[in-house]
Design an enzyme around this catalytic site. Structure first.
Site, PDB file in Angstrom:
ATOM      1  N   GLY A 275       0.850  -1.187   0.000  1.00  0.00           N
ATOM      2  CA  GLY A 275       0.000   0.000   0.000  1.00  0.00           C
ATOM      3  C   GLY A 275       0.879   1.227   0.000  1.00  0.00           C
ATOM      4  O   GLY A 275       2.009   1.192  -0.485  1.00  0.00           O
ATOM      5  N   CYS A 278       3.002   5.388  -2.740  1.00  0.00           N
ATOM      6  CA  CYS A 278       3.927   5.256  -3.879  1.00  0.00           C
ATOM      7  C   CYS A 278       3.660   4.048  -4.773  1.00  0.00           C
ATOM      8  O   CYS A 278       3.339   4.211  -5.951  1.00  0.00           O
ATOM      9  CB  CYS A 278       5.358   5.211  -3.366  1.00  0.00           C
ATOM     10  SG  CYS A 278       5.762   6.629  -2.363  1.00  0.00           S
ATOM     11  N   LYS A 338       2.316   0.594   6.647  1.00  0.00           N
ATOM     12  CA  LYS A 338       3.476  -0.213   7.039  1.00  0.00           C
ATOM     13  C   LYS A 338       3.950   0.304   8.398  1.00  0.00           C
ATOM     14  O   LYS A 338       3.406   1.304   8.898  1.00  0.00           O
ATOM     15  CB  LYS A 338       4.591  -0.131   6.001  1.00  0.00           C
ATOM     16  CG  LYS A 338       5.162   1.259   5.842  1.00  0.00           C
ATOM     17  CD  LYS A 338       6.390   1.232   4.979  1.00  0.00           C
ATOM     18  CE  LYS A 338       7.114   2.563   5.026  1.00  0.00           C
ATOM     19  NZ  LYS A 338       8.347   2.560   4.286  1.00  0.00           N
TER      20      LYS A 338
HETATM   21  C1  UGA Z   1       8.706   3.061  -1.661  1.00  0.00           C
HETATM   22  C2  UGA Z   1      10.104   2.616  -2.107  1.00  0.00           C
HETATM   23  O1  UGA Z   1      10.550   1.546  -1.293  1.00  0.00           O
HETATM   24  C3  UGA Z   1      11.094   3.778  -2.027  1.00  0.00           C
HETATM   25  O2  UGA Z   1      12.358   3.356  -2.514  1.00  0.00           O
HETATM   26  C4  UGA Z   1      10.555   4.926  -2.879  1.00  0.00           C
HETATM   27  O3  UGA Z   1      11.402   6.047  -2.835  1.00  0.00           O
HETATM   28  C5  UGA Z   1       9.187   5.313  -2.365  1.00  0.00           C
HETATM   29  O4  UGA Z   1       8.301   4.180  -2.446  1.00  0.00           O
HETATM   30  C6  UGA Z   1       8.662   6.430  -3.228  1.00  0.00           C
HETATM   31  O5  UGA Z   1       8.358   6.182  -4.391  1.00  0.00           O
HETATM   32  O6  UGA Z   1       8.656   7.592  -2.791  1.00  0.00           O
HETATM   33  P1  UGA Z   1       7.476   3.366   0.688  1.00  0.00           P
HETATM   34  O7  UGA Z   1       6.205   3.458  -0.077  1.00  0.00           O
HETATM   35  O8  UGA Z   1       7.732   4.350   1.761  1.00  0.00           O
HETATM   36  O9  UGA Z   1       8.757   3.437  -0.298  1.00  0.00           O
HETATM   37  O10 UGA Z   1       7.478   1.968   1.401  1.00  0.00           O
HETATM   38  P2  UGA Z   1       8.105   0.516   1.322  1.00  0.00           P
HETATM   39  O11 UGA Z   1       8.784   0.291   2.611  1.00  0.00           O
HETATM   40  O12 UGA Z   1       8.875   0.247   0.098  1.00  0.00           O
HETATM   41  O13 UGA Z   1       6.769  -0.329   1.304  1.00  0.00           O
HETATM   42  C7  UGA Z   1       5.774  -0.175   0.298  1.00  0.00           C
HETATM   43  C8  UGA Z   1       4.656  -1.171   0.563  1.00  0.00           C
HETATM   44  O14 UGA Z   1       5.123  -2.498   0.346  1.00  0.00           O
HETATM   45  C9  UGA Z   1       4.144  -1.137   2.010  1.00  0.00           C
HETATM   46  O15 UGA Z   1       2.757  -1.328   2.035  1.00  0.00           O
HETATM   47  C10 UGA Z   1       4.860  -2.303   2.642  1.00  0.00           C
HETATM   48  O16 UGA Z   1       4.207  -2.817   3.769  1.00  0.00           O
HETATM   49  C11 UGA Z   1       4.882  -3.285   1.498  1.00  0.00           C
HETATM   50  N1  UGA Z   1       5.947  -4.282   1.659  1.00  0.00           N
HETATM   51  C12 UGA Z   1       7.246  -3.917   1.745  1.00  0.00           C
HETATM   52  C13 UGA Z   1       5.588  -5.608   1.714  1.00  0.00           C
HETATM   53  O17 UGA Z   1       4.403  -5.962   1.629  1.00  0.00           O
HETATM   54  N2  UGA Z   1       6.582  -6.541   1.857  1.00  0.00           N
HETATM   55  C14 UGA Z   1       7.886  -6.206   1.955  1.00  0.00           C
HETATM   56  O18 UGA Z   1       8.734  -7.117   2.087  1.00  0.00           O
HETATM   57  C15 UGA Z   1       8.242  -4.868   1.890  1.00  0.00           C
END
Ligand code: UGA
Length: 452
Positions: A275, A278, A338
């Site tokens: 979610g 981004c 998250k």
């Molecule tokens: C994401 C990218 O990781 C960054 O590199 C990027 O700069 C950013 O988008 C952006 O475009 O500005 P972010 O949305 O803050 O960052 O979060 P993430 O930690 O990457 O997680 C995104 C989603 O994937 C969350 O819902 C998280 O819970 C989910 N996720 C993440 C998973 O379901 N499994 C995982 O192993 C990792």
């Protein structure tokens, strides 16, 4: 260098604070007086780890100034970074704020003698910088490239870890429209950061950002698809499957023979789906851009489709396990999209709550930081209670669903599930708990990608 930054959201403010911390003089420009006042007091208007203390430090040392005076800021700086929002409207990103900011900067440059580089940091689809931003700049300034410079410099900041990500980048991408823009802009990073600087054109830089987010989201949906197949087959632990896949040295390089274990499952882990502001927006924007220029992106469409199935699959499992949902009270542990953020945008937890409400369940919701934002998002929903203490949320419930892997949630001892719940059963949608330990305590365990 003197740098102006337009937009004080989590990208703009983190960029400003970190560049000031690295010794640049930064002007953070925003139109909202409330935000300027807060920054000027050294108090971050957004929740982001480490930001408050660093902001207080750079304000105290006069390295960062918040202002509404864009003209003065641009006049006093060599570079202007545009980090305004690009809301997703009608199936694509809206460039309204970008265009407005670019136009305003261009108009100021008309009266500026010195060379000035404009940088687009907001995430924009390929071709935006050279076909939309450049003509506006030329028109508003009455100048030609060479009199001013233009670069696209995407960010790779994770919410909740944005400061650390900025200070320790894996790579710095500079999509420069010409050599002079690159030579001036790279001074922001050169000597200050230990990461390769990759020089490309603006379109390539724009695509690198989309491709990075799309690949990460693809890994998540891929893991969730393997989890779904494993659930249907039974007797397979999809977490073990993906952990083992991740340990292949082509995914997890060995450093001096040692595996970097904790990262082996990152983005290769079954869970409740992605979610946030981004991934969903970026992938959908890349799909619509791609379709518009004549290519049907099949993988990207599937990444979204699999993600959108996830909440429905959780609901289905819950119905199967609890038999009847409508007379049950369920604890929702985690509301943010998250851990380590209060952001609930596109949160899978909020989506699940809406589905469960529809199905007639009573819900007791807990999150260490996102309760207030979740309340706003769920305004008007009946049968919902919010708690700032997880024990109160667990009290008297028939099941607990772990939706955000905050440490305070994953650290809840199994003895407390037993102590507070009516029937201790936990549905681990983050695959963060030890199912063998749950069994020892008499807690029923259900996990994404894990069925007996
Ligand atoms: C994401 C990218 O990781 C960054 O590199 C990027 O700069 C950013 O988008 C952006 O475009 O500005 P972010 O949305 O803050 O960052 O979060 P993430 O930690 O990457 O997680 C995104 C989603 O994937 C969350 O819902 C998280 O819970 C989910 N996720 C993440 C998973 O379901 N499994 C995982 O192993 C990792």
């Amino acid at each position: 260098m003197n740098i102006s930054i337009i937009g004080t959201g989590y990208v703009g403010l983190v960029t400003g604070v970190c560049l000031a911390y690295k010794g640049h003089k930064v002007f953070c420009v925003d139109k909202q007086q409330r935000i300027i006042d807060s920054i000027s007091r050294g108090v971050s208007p957004i929740y982001e780890q480490q930001l408050d203390s660093m902001l207080a430090h750079v304000i105290k040392n006069d390295e960062l100034k918040a202002t509404a005076d864009l003209s003065q800021a641009v006049m006093d700086s060599e570079i202007t970074i545009i980090a305004v929002g690009t809301p997703y409207i009608g199936g694509q990103i809206a460039l309204t704020y970008i265009k407005k900011a670019v136009y305003e900067v261009g108009a100021i440059l008309k009266n500026k003698k010195d060379y000035h580089v404009v940088c687009i940091k907001s995430t924009v689809v390929p071709t935006t910088t050279d076909t939309i931003v450049l003509p506006i700049l030329k028109q508003a300034s009455g100048k030609e490239l060479g009199d001013f410079g233009l670069v696209m410099n995407p960010e790779f900041l994770k919410e909740g870890e944005a400061v650390q990500d900025f200070l320790n980048p894996d790579r710095i991408i500079i999509g420069a429209i010409d050599e002079k823009s690159y030579e001036v802009f790279k001074n922001i990073y050169q000597y200050h950061f230990d990461a390769p600087i990759i020089k490309v054109n603006p379109r390539t830089a724009e695509m690198i950002k989309y491709a990075s987010n799309s690949l990460l989201a693809t890994l998540i949906s891929f893991s969730n698809e393997i989890a779904a197949i494993s659930e249907e087959a039974g007797g397979i632990d999809a977490l073990k499957v993906m952990e083992s896949v991740g340990l292949d040295k082509r995914f997890t390089p060995k450093v001096r023979g040692e595996l970097i274990k904790p990262d082996a499952t990152k983005y290769l882990k079954p869970g409740r789906g992605f979610g946030g502001s981004c991934f969903p927006k970026d992938i959908k924007s890349l799909i619509s851009f791609s379709v518009k220029i004549g290519y049907d992106p099949k993988i990207l469409k599937s990444v979204i489709a699999v993600n959108e199935l996830q909440v429905g699959r959780i609901l289905c499992t819950l119905k199967k396990e609890l038999l009847r949902i409508e007379d049950k009270t369920i604890a929702i542990l985690g509301l943010a999209f998250k851990a380590n953020t209060d952001d609930v945008r596109e949160s899978q937890s909020i989506k699940l709550i809406k589905e469960l409400m529809e199905a007639g369940a009573k819900l007791k919701c807990y999150d260490p930081a996102a309760v207030e934002k979740a309340k706003k998002e769920l305004l008007g929903c009946d049968g919902l209670e919010f708690f700032n203490d997880y024990r109160e949320a667990l009290a008297g419930t028939d099941a607990a669903i772990l939706m955000t892997d905050w440490k305070i949630i994953t650290d809840i001892p199994f003895s407390e599930y037993v102590k507070f719940m009516k029937a201790p059963a936990v549905f681990d949608c983050c695959r963060a708990l030890d199912h063998d330990k749950a069994k020892l305590f008499g807690v029923k365990y259900i996990g994404i990608g894990f069925r007996k």
